[in-house]
Design a protein around this motif. Structure first.
Motif: not given
Length: 244
Positions: A118-128
């Protein structure tokens, strides 16, 4: 240089990104040699479009779509989606041209999108995930905007406003692209929630977001207000207007 393929199309909207575009393209194509890049330039006054043309002449993996003027981030991505779908790419990537998204993190996004289908979102507000160089008010705007959007739109995602994404084109074909009407950064919220609503598998991958080192930010009060209005409007329709 890797052989060009129809596996990955990276869409790079530009408006006055002359200072950063060459390095971004160089690092991107080093990280993912098989990718194609579509620069969507909104007639940048600083000559970004002309520079992109010169870079495309030197590398067949790069091409440029020139638009008549500053038509907005959302419509730039829609133009790129349409090209990627029509030409049979498997994965379409959203990415900033100002250096805030690290090209070396793109392979991880692509692998995650392939794995989940599906889709992968680059996240800033999660662990790591982390942000480098943002003042407190920018962090507050981003985190508050995401909280409001998650509640209003019943989303499970933690970074709805992130613009670093890899999406299976087969899912983009299910979106009603004509109905996506956010011109600014609200487009990211709108598309993420529509993909969720359609049942698209979406994973969040921690990234490092780096404040631009060249050029000027496109974030304005008007863009923030547009995003907020569209979130509240869609939240109302979700509850009372017949959206599933």
């Amino acid at each position: 240089m890797g052989e060009p393929s129809r596996e990955v199309l990276v869409v790079l909207p530009t408006y006055n990104e002359r200072a950063t575009l060459p390095d971004v393209l160089s690092q991107l194509l080093r990280a993912v040699p098989e990718a194609h890049v579509l620069v969507v330039d909104d007639r940048s006054p600083d000559g970004t479009g002309l520079l992109a043309d010169r870079l495309s002449e030197a590398d067949p993996r790069i091409r440029v779509h020139h638009r008549a003027g500053k038509l907005g981030l959302g419509t730039a991505y829609i133009a790129g989606f349409r090209v990627g779908i029509a030409e049979g790419y498997r994965l379409i990537v959203e990415m900033d041209a100002d250096g805030s998204h690290l090209p070396e993190e793109l392979p991880g996004l692509l692998d995650a999108a392939r794995e989940c289908g599906g889709a992968a979102i680059g996240a800033r507000w999660i662990a790591g995930g982390r942000i480098v160089g943002w003042p407190r008010y920018r962090r507050w705007i981003s985190r508050t905007g995401t909280r409001v959007a998650r509640i209003a739109l019943r989303s499970e995602l933690h970074d709805l406003t992130s613009g670093f994404r890899a999406i299976e084109a087969s899912w983009l074909t299910r979106l009603d692209l004509d109905s996506l009407d956010s011109e600014g950064y609200g487009f990211q919220v709108e598309t993420a929630c529509e993909l969720e609503r359609l049942g698209c598998p979406v994973v969040e991958v921690p990234i490092t977001f780096v404040e631009r080192t060249g050029g000027r930010s496109k974030m304005t009060g008007g863009i923030v207000l547009e995003a907020l209005w569209n979130v509240l409007r869609r939240g109302w329709r979700l509850r009372f207007g017949g959206m599933n």
